[in-house]
Design a protein around this motif. Structure first.
Motif, PDB file in Angstrom:
ATOM      1  N   TYR A  87      38.623 -54.310  37.766  1.00  0.00           N
ATOM      2  CA  TYR A  87      37.627 -54.602  38.790  1.00  0.00           C
ATOM      3  C   TYR A  87      38.289 -55.228  40.001  1.00  0.00           C
ATOM      4  O   TYR A  87      39.433 -55.670  39.945  1.00  0.00           O
ATOM      5  N   ASN A  88      37.535 -55.210  41.092  1.00  0.00           N
ATOM      6  CA  ASN A  88      38.115 -55.614  42.355  1.00  0.00           C
ATOM      7  C   ASN A  88      38.188 -57.123  42.487  1.00  0.00           C
ATOM      8  O   ASN A  88      39.186 -57.671  42.905  1.00  0.00           O
ATOM      9  N   GLY A  89      37.094 -57.798  42.125  1.00  0.00           N
ATOM     10  CA  GLY A  89      37.053 -59.246  42.307  1.00  0.00           C
ATOM     11  C   GLY A  89      36.694 -59.615  43.735  1.00  0.00           C
ATOM     12  O   GLY A  89      36.168 -58.795  44.478  1.00  0.00           O
ATOM     13  N   ALA A  90      36.974 -60.846  44.102  1.00  0.00           N
ATOM     14  CA  ALA A  90      36.662 -61.377  45.439  1.00  0.00           C
ATOM     15  C   ALA A  90      35.175 -61.310  45.728  1.00  0.00           C
ATOM     16  O   ALA A  90      34.756 -61.290  46.872  1.00  0.00           O
ATOM     17  N   GLY A  91      34.361 -61.234  44.687  1.00  0.00           N
ATOM     18  CA  GLY A  91      32.924 -61.267  44.895  1.00  0.00           C
ATOM     19  C   GLY A  91      32.292 -59.897  45.058  1.00  0.00           C
ATOM     20  O   GLY A  91      31.096 -59.782  45.301  1.00  0.00           O
ATOM     21  N   LYS A 107      40.820 -56.338  22.320  1.00  0.00           N
ATOM     22  CA  LYS A 107      41.979 -55.619  22.858  1.00  0.00           C
ATOM     23  C   LYS A 107      41.810 -55.248  24.323  1.00  0.00           C
ATOM     24  O   LYS A 107      42.717 -54.698  24.934  1.00  0.00           O
ATOM     25  N   LEU A 108      40.643 -55.544  24.887  1.00  0.00           N
ATOM     26  CA  LEU A 108      40.394 -55.151  26.269  1.00  0.00           C
ATOM     27  C   LEU A 108      41.267 -55.968  27.218  1.00  0.00           C
ATOM     28  O   LEU A 108      41.286 -57.187  27.169  1.00  0.00           O
ATOM     29  N   SER A 109      42.017 -55.254  28.057  1.00  0.00           N
ATOM     30  CA  SER A 109      42.767 -55.993  29.078  1.00  0.00           C
ATOM     31  C   SER A 109      42.006 -55.899  30.395  1.00  0.00           C
ATOM     32  O   SER A 109      41.584 -54.826  30.813  1.00  0.00           O
ATOM     33  N   VAL A 110      41.782 -57.080  30.956  1.00  0.00           N
ATOM     34  CA  VAL A 110      40.955 -57.140  32.156  1.00  0.00           C
ATOM     35  C   VAL A 110      41.841 -57.370  33.377  1.00  0.00           C
ATOM     36  O   VAL A 110      42.681 -58.261  33.378  1.00  0.00           O
ATOM     37  N   VAL A 111      41.679 -56.515  34.388  1.00  0.00           N
ATOM     38  CA  VAL A 111      42.514 -56.631  35.586  1.00  0.00           C
ATOM     39  C   VAL A 111      41.643 -56.944  36.788  1.00  0.00           C
ATOM     40  O   VAL A 111      40.755 -56.165  37.132  1.00  0.00           O
ATOM     41  N   GLU A 112      41.894 -58.067  37.405  1.00  0.00           N
ATOM     42  CA  GLU A 112      41.217 -58.349  38.667  1.00  0.00           C
ATOM     43  C   GLU A 112      42.236 -58.053  39.762  1.00  0.00           C
ATOM     44  O   GLU A 112      43.167 -58.804  39.993  1.00  0.00           O
ATOM     45  N   THR A 113      42.053 -56.934  40.442  1.00  0.00           N
ATOM     46  CA  THR A 113      43.116 -56.416  41.298  1.00  0.00           C
ATOM     47  C   THR A 113      43.325 -57.225  42.572  1.00  0.00           C
ATOM     48  O   THR A 113      44.364 -57.133  43.200  1.00  0.00           O
ATOM     49  N   SER A 114      42.328 -58.023  42.956  1.00  0.00           N
ATOM     50  CA  SER A 114      42.491 -58.765  44.209  1.00  0.00           C
ATOM     51  C   SER A 114      43.050 -60.165  43.970  1.00  0.00           C
ATOM     52  O   SER A 114      43.143 -60.957  44.892  1.00  0.00           O
ATOM     53  N   LYS A 115      43.458 -60.432  42.724  1.00  0.00           N
ATOM     54  CA  LYS A 115      43.831 -61.788  42.346  1.00  0.00           C
ATOM     55  C   LYS A 115      44.994 -62.340  43.177  1.00  0.00           C
ATOM     56  O   LYS A 115      44.974 -63.500  43.579  1.00  0.00           O
ATOM     57  N   ASP A 116      45.981 -61.491  43.441  1.00  0.00           N
ATOM     58  CA  ASP A 116      47.165 -61.987  44.138  1.00  0.00           C
ATOM     59  C   ASP A 116      47.091 -61.783  45.643  1.00  0.00           C
ATOM     60  O   ASP A 116      48.072 -62.008  46.348  1.00  0.00           O
ATOM     61  N   LEU A 117      45.935 -61.336  46.121  1.00  0.00           N
ATOM     62  CA  LEU A 117      45.843 -61.057  47.556  1.00  0.00           C
ATOM     63  C   LEU A 117      45.382 -62.285  48.304  1.00  0.00           C
ATOM     64  O   LEU A 117      44.721 -63.168  47.751  1.00  0.00           O
ATOM     65  N   GLU A 118      45.737 -62.300  49.582  1.00  0.00           N
ATOM     66  CA  GLU A 118      45.242 -63.370  50.437  1.00  0.00           C
ATOM     67  C   GLU A 118      43.855 -62.979  50.899  1.00  0.00           C
ATOM     68  O   GLU A 118      43.682 -62.028  51.645  1.00  0.00           O
ATOM     69  N   LEU A 119      42.866 -63.697  50.405  1.00  0.00           N
ATOM     70  CA  LEU A 119      41.484 -63.313  50.719  1.00  0.00           C
ATOM     71  C   LEU A 119      41.041 -63.927  52.035  1.00  0.00           C
ATOM     72  O   LEU A 119      41.518 -64.979  52.435  1.00  0.00           O
ATOM     73  N   MET A 120      40.117 -63.226  52.680  1.00  0.00           N
ATOM     74  CA  MET A 120      39.562 -63.762  53.921  1.00  0.00           C
ATOM     75  C   MET A 120      38.097 -64.095  53.714  1.00  0.00           C
ATOM     76  O   MET A 120      37.407 -63.459  52.931  1.00  0.00           O
ATOM     77  N   ALA A 121      37.662 -65.085  54.459  1.00  0.00           N
ATOM     78  CA  ALA A 121      36.238 -65.426  54.391  1.00  0.00           C
ATOM     79  C   ALA A 121      35.426 -64.279  54.959  1.00  0.00           C
ATOM     80  O   ALA A 121      35.915 -63.504  55.780  1.00  0.00           O
ATOM     81  N   THR A 122      34.197 -64.176  54.523  1.00  0.00           N
ATOM     82  CA  THR A 122      33.335 -63.159  55.124  1.00  0.00           C
ATOM     83  C   THR A 122      33.154 -63.492  56.597  1.00  0.00           C
ATOM     84  O   THR A 122      33.103 -64.650  56.993  1.00  0.00           O
ATOM     85  N   GLY A 123      33.057 -62.450  57.374  1.00  0.00           N
ATOM     86  CA  GLY A 123      32.839 -62.666  58.801  1.00  0.00           C
ATOM     87  C   GLY A 123      34.116 -62.906  59.578  1.00  0.00           C
ATOM     88  O   GLY A 123      34.076 -63.192  60.761  1.00  0.00           O
ATOM     89  N   ALA A 124      35.263 -62.789  58.922  1.00  0.00           N
ATOM     90  CA  ALA A 124      36.496 -62.921  59.665  1.00  0.00           C
ATOM     91  C   ALA A 124      36.680 -61.707  60.559  1.00  0.00           C
ATOM     92  O   ALA A 124      36.238 -60.611  60.226  1.00  0.00           O
ATOM     93  N   TYR A 125      37.327 -61.909  61.665  1.00  0.00           N
ATOM     94  CA  TYR A 125      37.563 -60.838  62.633  1.00  0.00           C
ATOM     95  C   TYR A 125      36.270 -60.172  63.077  1.00  0.00           C
ATOM     96  O   TYR A 125      36.234 -58.997  63.388  1.00  0.00           O
ATOM     97  N   SER A 126      35.189 -60.927  63.030  1.00  0.00           N
ATOM     98  CA  SER A 126      33.968 -60.341  63.557  1.00  0.00           C
ATOM     99  C   SER A 126      33.420 -61.277  64.607  1.00  0.00           C
ATOM    100  O   SER A 126      33.620 -62.487  64.553  1.00  0.00           O
TER     101      SER A 126
END
Lengths: 342, 284, 279
Positions: A87-91, A107-126
């Motif tokens: 899943y993507n994550g970050a809400g 045995k389920l491995s769960v991957v949050e793909t946005s975990k290592d990314l630098e997240l931005m607040a909503t409304g950034a660059y707007s």
């Protein structure tokens, strides 16, 4: 009586229709890694990395607005039988946390793909209302509002938009650099869950990582040529794309895709469009274009689609569209909106 | 010209808002006295299930919406006849069928974006087609309302007495039902379900607090509906409030203002209240 | 001798609801100009009988004639005015003036798609005058007492200048003075305008002094014959007048002796009071 009869008829027909279309790829098979991806970008990335060794199921059905979707008990069942959940994550998937804690599959491995990314607040660059008022032309001249928007990134927790996603903008994949990171996370998970085919997964990753680098280069070269880079969009989903390529999004509504806009915001945007000679109003797939059309009619703009790639329709998937084709479409739409007619 | 009217989307919003206020307030006076206050919500939800059916079976969803609305309102009439003592239940039952059906069917619609686009209506995003549709609708509603004013008044007062006086109650009810269904299905799509359900009932409730006759009840209802719409749009334009929610809130505010006005009036004009008749007054 | 004209003729009416007989073998006549009171136990089918007379309910069998004309299949009720049970309560919150409410009943006279003219307003005003509500023309039911509302309901019906007036429990829920006012008005209409009045009531003690005919409906039987001296008529000032027709109370012995019927009468009164007590 007639009402009951027709109700039963409608229900059964609908059930039959749905059972044909809901889980097209769910086949019990031999030895393939069973992967469940939450939203379309994850599904697409997983298929690209996994290739022939994985069997990917998309959790949010094609054509559904991923923000408003909710899992059914049937979806829970399929997760109990899966090997990897991506899943993507970050809400993006508000329902994901509840879902994961409810699963008993050891045995389920769960991957949050946005975990290592630098997240931005909503409304950034707007541009919010304050940025749209008064000295628009001035801001346009000296590009001050770019910095202004960047500074908003930090102190944007108290803004007044509807936070459907919580505090982060979840559409991370709209930057190809982020997409590369997400693919990498998926690749690692596949290698761990299925070491036998690790090499194939690595090769796939390298291949698509190169393609993403190329896409990034294309975006840069195409968009660097323009100095006025405002995009009028219906909701602020394009923050990561804006950050990467120096764009600024002007959202008609806040982050919530189908909220009603207010008349003041509409006026500011119309004024902004007129003052900055913007020629295109974008609307996102899976949302209502009516507001965009109203603004376009008011300003003489053209309405174009800009795809946030959060969800695709069945037709688009059948057409063979994927992340790369849609990102290319988006680039075409963007350059067309910036290139001046004269 | 005020800034507000320099934008065509606001001009359209005002035209549509004022026209719909006129029509909806007129219908509302009758709806409230027929004990069908929830009909706005019931019909707008039913129209959604019509959209879903249209999308599922591949015919025009607007047609589906209007069809479902008509069907639902005829259902209400039928249930009302079956349960004459619990007429408000008819609307509540239809409301839950509408919500349930729309909820279940929307799960089967393949392309949810289509569904969303029918769910959404906003008074500040009116297309030219919707503008003409609303103008035509309101003209029809007002004309029919004026022509059938006497009949509608009598039916709201007492269906039984109206029938005894030779009013074609069934025909009038049928026409009124169709008119309401059309108005709700069109208005829900153009200005949103919230606006229609609140304008249908709340201004009438406010009017009933201060009106001194049926005619003035209608005038006050129209007045409160117009005030809510016009002020709602103005506030939305100048201080950035959501128009639909603002209109709904303002109409409720009108109601409380009317309640306060009523209590003030009864406090200050006690002496004008009638004294009970003495028996000798009776002899003509 | 010229034939007596009957305002209401009821012959052998049977009516059952859900297989349960409500009325059986009901026969009576009401002459033109009568002031008839219909009394009976709760659930004895008084209101049902009224609805059948009005043609609102079809009887299972039997014939009803109003002014010599068969009721079934008739659609013109202009000769008959009907004030339903609780009608005053049902309009008590309705936001319309007395004039508007009275005008509404002139529907047939005004005609479809038209608005009331001067003539109709005058008719409404006359009707309000008849019931003593002239000053209340511009008032709404919320501003009236229960008795005034009841008279408003009467005015609504009177505006159409009916020959027969049918009222279902008009005295329920209003106080003594208001009952007297209402009955005075009805009496005047009966005497001066020669309007036949048929009235279902619990309040026979009061009504009897105005009515010249009392019909008792009990145990689902209802007959008509000459009134034996002493029955309910002791309450009536004109008991020696031979205009009274019979009342048969099934719960009274066939002999119709005065005590038992007086008891029956008492019984009815107490019903009326207990019902008022509940309200």
């Amino acid at each position: 009586m007639r009402l009951i009869k027709s109700l039963i008829l409608i229900m059964t027909t609908a059930l039959i229709l749905s059972s044909c279309s809901f889980f097209p790829g769910q086949t019990s098979d031999s030895g393939k890694l069973k992967v469940i991806a939450s939203v379309y970008p994850m599904y697409d990335f997983a298929r690209k990395i996994g290739g022939e060794y994985v069997d990917v199921t998309l959790l949010v059905p094609a054509g559904f607005e991923p923000h408003t979707w909710e899992p059914t008990s049937k979806d829970m069942l399929s997760l109990e039988k899966a090997d990897v959940f991506i899943y993507n994550g970050a809400g993006m998937e508000m329902w994901a946390d509840n879902l994961i804690s409810a699963i008993e599959n050891k045995k389920l491995s769960v991957v949050e793909t946005s975990k290592d990314l630098e997240l931005m607040a909503t409304g950034a660059y707007s541009l919010d209302n304050d940025a749209l008022t008064g000295e628009i032309s001035e801001a346009h001249d000296d590009h001050d509002d770019h910095e202004e928007a960047e500074s908003q990134e930090e102190d944007h927790d108290d803004d007044d938009h509807d936070h459907d996603h919580g505090q982060y903008d979840p559409h991370v994949w709209l930057s190809p650099i982020n997409a590369k990171n997400q693919m990498n996370a998926i690749c690692d998970a596949f290698c761990a869950a299925d070491p036998n085919h690790a090499e194939a997964y690595r090769n796939n990753y390298n291949k698509y990582a190169n393609m993403l680098d190329d896409l990034d280069a294309e975006y840069r070269s195409a968009l660097d040529a323009f100095d006025s880079k405002y995009i009028v969009v219906s909701h602020e989903a394009f923050g990561y794309m804006c950050k990467e390529y120096g764009l600024l999004q002007v959202p008609i509504r806040g982050i919530s895709a189908d909220a009603e806009p207010d008349a003041e915001r509409m006026r500011r945007i119309i004024d902004f469009i007129n003052a900055n000679h913007i020629r295109v109003v974008f609307f996102e797939a899976l949302t209502n274009p009516k507001v965009s059309e109203t603004i376009a009619a008011e300003t003489g703009c053209e309405v174009r689609e800009l795809h946030p790639i959060g969800g695709l329709t069945q037709e688009q998937i059948d057409d063979g569209q994927d992340y790369f084709s849609l990102m290319n479409d988006n680039l075409v739409a963007l350059t067309a909106s910036f290139s001046s007619p004269d | 010209m005020p800034l507000m009217f320099q934008y065509s989307y606001m001009q359209k919003a005002f035209v549509v808002g004022i026209l719909l206020s006129l029509a909806i307030a007129c219908l509302g006076v009758i709806v409230v006295h027929k004990r069908m206050s929830l009909i706005g919500s019931a019909l707008s939800h039913s129209s959604l299930s019509g959209v879903a059916i249209g999308l599922l079976f591949g015919f025009n969803p607007i047609l589906g919406a209007v069809g479902a609305c008509l069907f639902a309102s005829l259902c209400i009439e039928a249930i009302r006849k079956k349960l004459p003592d619990f007429q408000d239940l008819a609307v509540a039952i239809t409301l839950s069928i509408g919500i349930g059906l729309a909820g279940v069917l929307s799960g089967f619609v393949k392309n949810a974006s289509d569904f969303n686009s029918f769910l959404f209506g906003s008074i500040i995003a009116i297309t030219p087609f919707e503008l003409y549709l609303v103008i035509a609708l309101v003209l029809i509603v007002l004309l029919v309302f004026l022509l059938m004013y006497k009949e509608l008044f009598y039916i709201s007062l007492s269906e039984e007495a109206a029938a005894l006086s030779g009013v074609p109650v069934r025909t009038i009810n049928f026409i009124f039902t169709i008119l309401t269904a059309l108005t709700v299905s069109i208005a829900a799509r153009t200005v949103g379900a919230l606006v229609i359900s609140s304008l249908l009932v709340v201004p009438v409730a406010a009017a009933m607090q201060i009106a001194r006759s049926f005619k003035t009840t209608i005038f006050w209802s129209i007045f409160f509906a117009l005030v809510s719409t016009v002020m709602g749009l103005t506030l939305s334009f100048y201080i950035g409030l959501k128009p639909g929610g603002t209109i709904a809130l303002l109409s409720s505010l009108c109601f409380f203002a009317a309640v306060i006005m009523k209590s003030l009036r009864s406090r200050f004009s006690k002496r004008s209240l009638p004294l009970p008749n003495k028996p000798e007054d009776l002899i003509p | 001798m010229k034939p007596i004209e009957y305002a209401v003729e009821v012959e052998n009416i049977h009516f059952a609801y859900n297989e349960k007989p409500i009325l059986s073998n009901i026969t009576f006549r009401i002459q033109d100009g009568d002031f008839a009171a219909i009394i009976g136990d709760n659930g004895s089918g008084k209101s049902t009988l009224i609805k059948i007379i009005l043609g609102l309910l079809p009887p299972d069998s039997g014939i009803i004639k109003i002014q010599g004309q068969n009721v079934t299949g008739r659609s013109d009720f202009s000769a008959v005015g009907y004030v339903p049970q609780n009608s005053a309560d049902s309009i008590s919150r309705f936001p319309a003036t007395a004039e508007e409410i009275v005008l509404s009943s002139l529907y047939k006279k005004i005609g479809p798609f038209r608005f009331p003219g001067k003539k109709h307003r005058q008719m409404a005003e006359d009707a309000l005058f008849q019931v003593g509500l002239t000053d209340y023309k511009k008032r709404m039911p919320t501003e009236m007492s229960g008795g005034q509302r009841q008279r408003l309901m009467l005015a609504r019906v009177l505006a159409n200048q009916p020959r027969i007036l049918i009222l279902d429990e008009p005295t329920v829920g209003i106080d003594n003075d208001a009952v007297n006012q209402l009955l005075t008005v009805l009496h005047q209409i009966n005497i001066t305008n020669k309007v036949t009045i048929v009235m279902v009531t619990h309040d026979i003690a009061k009504v009897a002094s105005y009515s010249n005919r009392v019909l008792c409906l009990s145990e689902k039987h209802f007959h008509e014959s000459d009134l034996p001296s002493g029955t309910i008529v002791h309450a009536h000032p004109l008991q020696n007048d031979h205009r009274y027709e019979h009342i048969h109370c099934a719960n009274c012995p066939q002999s119709h002796d005065s005590e038992s019927c007086a008891a029956c009468n008492q019984d009815h009164k107490s019903h009326g009071e207990s019902e008022r007590g509940h309200l």
